[in-house]
Design a protein around this motif. Structure first.
Motif, PDB file in Angstrom:
ATOM      1  N   ILE A 117       8.874  67.255  22.508  1.00  0.00           N
ATOM      2  CA  ILE A 117       9.749  66.032  22.916  1.00  0.00           C
ATOM      3  C   ILE A 117      11.045  66.910  23.368  1.00  0.00           C
ATOM      4  O   ILE A 117      11.366  66.568  24.630  1.00  0.00           O
ATOM      5  N   GLY A 118      11.443  68.001  22.846  1.00  0.00           N
ATOM      6  CA  GLY A 118      12.629  68.397  23.295  1.00  0.00           C
ATOM      7  C   GLY A 118      12.502  69.193  24.587  1.00  0.00           C
ATOM      8  O   GLY A 118      13.144  69.115  25.525  1.00  0.00           O
ATOM      9  N   ILE A 119      11.422  69.951  24.686  1.00  0.00           N
ATOM     10  CA  ILE A 119      11.076  70.855  25.736  1.00  0.00           C
ATOM     11  C   ILE A 119      10.801  70.030  27.073  1.00  0.00           C
ATOM     12  O   ILE A 119      11.518  69.977  28.029  1.00  0.00           O
ATOM     13  N   PHE A 120       9.929  68.960  26.700  1.00  0.00           N
ATOM     14  CA  PHE A 120       9.653  67.910  27.953  1.00  0.00           C
ATOM     15  C   PHE A 120      10.978  67.231  28.516  1.00  0.00           C
ATOM     16  O   PHE A 120      11.157  66.906  29.623  1.00  0.00           O
ATOM     17  N   ASN A 121      11.822  66.851  27.419  1.00  0.00           N
ATOM     18  CA  ASN A 121      13.045  66.190  27.830  1.00  0.00           C
ATOM     19  C   ASN A 121      13.643  67.060  28.693  1.00  0.00           C
ATOM     20  O   ASN A 121      14.179  66.575  29.668  1.00  0.00           O
ATOM     21  N   THR A 122      14.185  68.259  28.231  1.00  0.00           N
ATOM     22  CA  THR A 122      14.927  69.195  29.085  1.00  0.00           C
ATOM     23  C   THR A 122      14.070  69.384  30.464  1.00  0.00           C
ATOM     24  O   THR A 122      14.929  69.411  31.512  1.00  0.00           O
ATOM     25  N   VAL A 123      12.836  69.611  30.495  1.00  0.00           N
ATOM     26  CA  VAL A 123      12.315  69.946  31.739  1.00  0.00           C
ATOM     27  C   VAL A 123      12.400  68.812  32.934  1.00  0.00           C
ATOM     28  O   VAL A 123      12.855  68.710  33.836  1.00  0.00           O
ATOM     29  N   PHE A 124      12.192  67.705  32.270  1.00  0.00           N
ATOM     30  CA  PHE A 124      12.068  66.106  33.011  1.00  0.00           C
ATOM     31  C   PHE A 124      13.773  65.982  33.503  1.00  0.00           C
ATOM     32  O   PHE A 124      13.998  65.662  34.638  1.00  0.00           O
ATOM     33  N   GLU A 125      14.536  66.185  32.754  1.00  0.00           N
ATOM     34  CA  GLU A 125      15.959  65.998  33.081  1.00  0.00           C
ATOM     35  C   GLU A 125      16.282  67.018  34.141  1.00  0.00           C
ATOM     36  O   GLU A 125      17.342  66.823  34.852  1.00  0.00           O
ATOM     37  N   TYR A 126      15.874  68.157  33.900  1.00  0.00           N
ATOM     38  CA  TYR A 126      16.304  69.317  35.157  1.00  0.00           C
ATOM     39  C   TYR A 126      15.431  68.978  36.301  1.00  0.00           C
ATOM     40  O   TYR A 126      16.123  68.889  37.379  1.00  0.00           O
ATOM     41  N   VAL A 127      14.358  68.359  36.270  1.00  0.00           N
ATOM     42  CA  VAL A 127      13.788  68.189  37.488  1.00  0.00           C
ATOM     43  C   VAL A 127      14.146  66.978  38.255  1.00  0.00           C
ATOM     44  O   VAL A 127      14.403  66.987  39.429  1.00  0.00           O
ATOM     45  N   THR A 128      14.284  65.769  37.510  1.00  0.00           N
ATOM     46  CA  THR A 128      14.753  64.493  38.050  1.00  0.00           C
ATOM     47  C   THR A 128      16.135  64.507  37.581  1.00  0.00           C
ATOM     48  O   THR A 128      16.956  65.254  37.455  1.00  0.00           O
ATOM     49  N   SER A 129      16.608  63.179  37.131  1.00  0.00           N
ATOM     50  CA  SER A 129      17.805  62.765  36.706  1.00  0.00           C
ATOM     51  C   SER A 129      17.810  62.489  35.185  1.00  0.00           C
ATOM     52  O   SER A 129      16.576  62.362  34.527  1.00  0.00           O
ATOM     53  N   ALA A 130      18.919  62.391  34.270  1.00  0.00           N
ATOM     54  CA  ALA A 130      18.802  62.026  32.981  1.00  0.00           C
ATOM     55  C   ALA A 130      18.087  60.926  32.650  1.00  0.00           C
ATOM     56  O   ALA A 130      17.408  60.792  31.765  1.00  0.00           O
ATOM     57  N   SER A 131      18.374  59.590  33.413  1.00  0.00           N
ATOM     58  CA  SER A 131      17.964  58.548  33.290  1.00  0.00           C
ATOM     59  C   SER A 131      16.482  58.574  33.674  1.00  0.00           C
ATOM     60  O   SER A 131      15.624  57.706  33.150  1.00  0.00           O
ATOM     61  N   ILE A 132      16.105  58.925  34.719  1.00  0.00           N
ATOM     62  CA  ILE A 132      14.468  59.020  35.028  1.00  0.00           C
ATOM     63  C   ILE A 132      13.844  59.864  34.033  1.00  0.00           C
ATOM     64  O   ILE A 132      12.721  59.495  33.409  1.00  0.00           O
ATOM     65  N   GLY A 133      14.569  60.879  33.895  1.00  0.00           N
ATOM     66  CA  GLY A 133      13.907  61.830  32.588  1.00  0.00           C
ATOM     67  C   GLY A 133      13.521  61.116  31.223  1.00  0.00           C
ATOM     68  O   GLY A 133      12.302  61.239  30.706  1.00  0.00           O
ATOM     69  N   LYS A 134      14.305  60.173  30.887  1.00  0.00           N
ATOM     70  CA  LYS A 134      14.250  59.356  29.689  1.00  0.00           C
ATOM     71  C   LYS A 134      12.897  58.503  29.901  1.00  0.00           C
ATOM     72  O   LYS A 134      12.214  58.319  28.992  1.00  0.00           O
TER      73      LYS A 134
END
Lengths: 161, 360
Positions: A117-134
């Motif tokens: 979860i930690g890794i995917f969270n960071t990757v998603f937030e990096y690629v998209t935005s914080a809210s979309i990442g969630k």
């Protein structure tokens, strides 16, 4: 320190702290009598009670240990960012999600779930935005549970609710 | 024996009728401010009934009903906002530099569509999450956590999409509904009456639902899901249906809430309010239909009362109330009533025994 990768001492300390916590929890759960009782209650509460395990006592001790470790995690967090009375609420969901993904009552699952979860969270937030990442993380977890409904590590028991 | 059953039914009916009439005539003896508060509490009571169907009867704890409440509320608020701006762009959209109405907002120009979506949208979301989780037999604590995560995710999304939802400040400054000014006392009284009528309808409907065969299946799922499965029922379908239904009820409650309170923001639908909703049901007594209504009204009234009288320390009183109820009344307030009834019954039985002895 190693090549272009540099780690601050505070983070190294947290890393070491979490390893110490993990080892001590492992020792408690798998090498002591109390830990064995705890696992017995988790797998089959009624049967454990029939065999003379005081579930009340196990509940109390386990809750106390869990709260204590949450406190240790809180100490580690002070090294990472700002502290406030509501700091816990930011982590409730993530902590729960780790358990859901890892599988309830499995130490290895919790570690793997936390890393995932930690890794995917960071990757998603990096690629998209914080809210979309969630949102993406949530969808990923739902999809994961379609494949593995009771988490990564399934603890088998004969009890049927 | 038969006469006592009839008396009992009649008694219940009379009590409910008196309560209903008392609520309906509240505008006559309450000030506008109190009436507005009571209307808000009753909107919460509607949601609590839906939550109790899910938790008290089917045994599925959802910590995410705030979001269904919020979706209903936002659907209504979007329409009201558009009407307040008379076809123009809402103020926060202009601030974030938009020049025309986004696609999502278009259907909300029509009040009927907004009201229908306010029920259907939460129901649809609950149906999707419910069928994806219950089908895989994800239940208990897993489902509870997922429902809570849903709140977190959607609230983050609501806050993040500032140009679409108004961000943290939410939606407010409504003026008219169907062209009738909203903030006048007569309109607010009308909203109150509508809330009471909706509450009564949902109360009676849910009571009918749980007292029949269907309700027995729900209780069966709560007390022994696997046994129900072995008997040939499909618990997943029942759970999904109840989850969807209770989300739709929550959406309805949200719409009534927005009409009376006049604002909706992410803090009102987040994790903490969602947990509070569960507390209303727990305090009132789960597994009864009247319990959640009592709980929702009582907790919110206590909240208002404490915060008015003791503005500094009122949260302590509220916390104390929760702890006392959980420790001493695990079945909630209606549980107290049940034990009292059972005790009286056993006393009566004792009397009969005495009578029998004296005849001997």
């Amino acid at each position: 320190m190693v090549g272009s990768l540099s780690l601050p001492y505070s983070r190294l300390f947290i890393l070491a702290l979490s390893i110490v916590c993990l080892v001590s929890i492992y020792y408690y759960f798998y090498r002591t009598a109390n830990g064995r009782r705890t696992r017995a209650v988790m797998q089959n509460r009624q049967m454990a009670e029939c065999l003379g395990v005081s579930t009340r006592k196990v509940d109390m001790i386990t809750f106390a240990i869990g709260s204590g470790f949450a406190g240790v995690a809180g100490c580690a967090l002070t090294l990472l960012g700002a502290i406030g009375p509501t700091i816990g609420t930011n982590y409730i969901i993530d902590a729960f999600m780790v358990v859901v993904v890892g599988g309830v009552g499995a130490l290895f699952g919790a570690v793997a779930g936390a890393f995932g979860i930690g890794i995917f969270n960071t990757v998603f937030e990096y690629v998209t935005s914080a809210s979309i990442g969630k949102v993406l993380i949530f969808l990923l977890i739902i999809a994961f549970l379609q494949w593995r409904p009771s988490g990564l590590v399934v603890s088998r028991s004969r009890s049927l609710d | 024996m038969q006469s006592t059953i009839i008396q009992k039914l009649l008694g219940h009916r009379i009590i409910f009728s008196i309560l209903f009439i008392l609520l309906l005539t509240a505008p006559l003896y309450l000030s506008d401010f109190r009436l507005n508060l009571l209307g808000k509490f009753l909107a919460f009571a509607i949601l609590a009934i839906g939550l109790d169907l899910l938790w008290g009867y089917t045994g599925v704890l959802s910590l995410g009903h705030g979001i269904f409440f919020g979706l209903g509320a936002y659907c209504m608020a979007m329409y009201l906002k558009l009407e307040a701006n008379a076809g123009g762009l809402p103020d926060f959209m202009t601030w974030s530099g938009m020049s025309e109405l986004p696609l999502i907002w278009l259907p909300f120009q029509y009040p009927i569509v907004a009201i229908i979506l306010g029920v259907l949208f939460p129901a649809f979301l609950a149906f999707v999450l419910g069928s994806l989780t219950f089908r895989n037999r994800i239940s208990g604590v897993y489902f509870t956590i997922l429902s809570q995560a849903l709140v977190l995710v959607l609230v983050t999304l609501f806050v993040g999409a500032q140009n679409l939802t108004g961000g943290t400040s939410g939606l407010t400054n409504f003026e008219t509904l169907f062209g009738i000014p909203m903030n006048e006392a007569s309109t607010q009284t009308m909203f109150y009456i509508i809330t009471v009528v909706v509450l009564a309808a949902i109360f009676l409907g849910c009571r009918r639902l749980v007292n029949g065969r269907f309700g027995n299946v729900l209780i069966g799922i709560r007390d022994g899901e696997n046994r129900m499965r072995f008997l040939g029922y499909n618990p997943s379908a029942y759970k999904t249906f109840i989850y969807t239904l209770s989300a739709a009820i929550a959406g309805m409650a949200g719409m009534l809430f927005v009409l009376q309170v006049g604002i909706i923001s992410p803090t009102m639908i987040g994790i903490i309010p969602s947990i509070e909703m569960v507390l209303w049901v727990a305090l009132g007594g789960r597994g009864t239909i009247i319990g959640p209504v009592i709980g929702a009204v009582l907790v919110n009234a206590a909240k208002t009362g404490f915060s008015e009288s003791y503005p500094d320390i009122w949260t302590y009183f509220l916390g104390l109330l929760f702890v006392l109820v959980v420790v001493f009344l695990p079945k909630g307030l209606t549980g107290l009533f049940e034990t009292w009834k059972a005790r009286r019954k056993s006393q009566n039985v004792g009397k009969h025994v005495d009578v029998a002895k004296s005849y001997r």
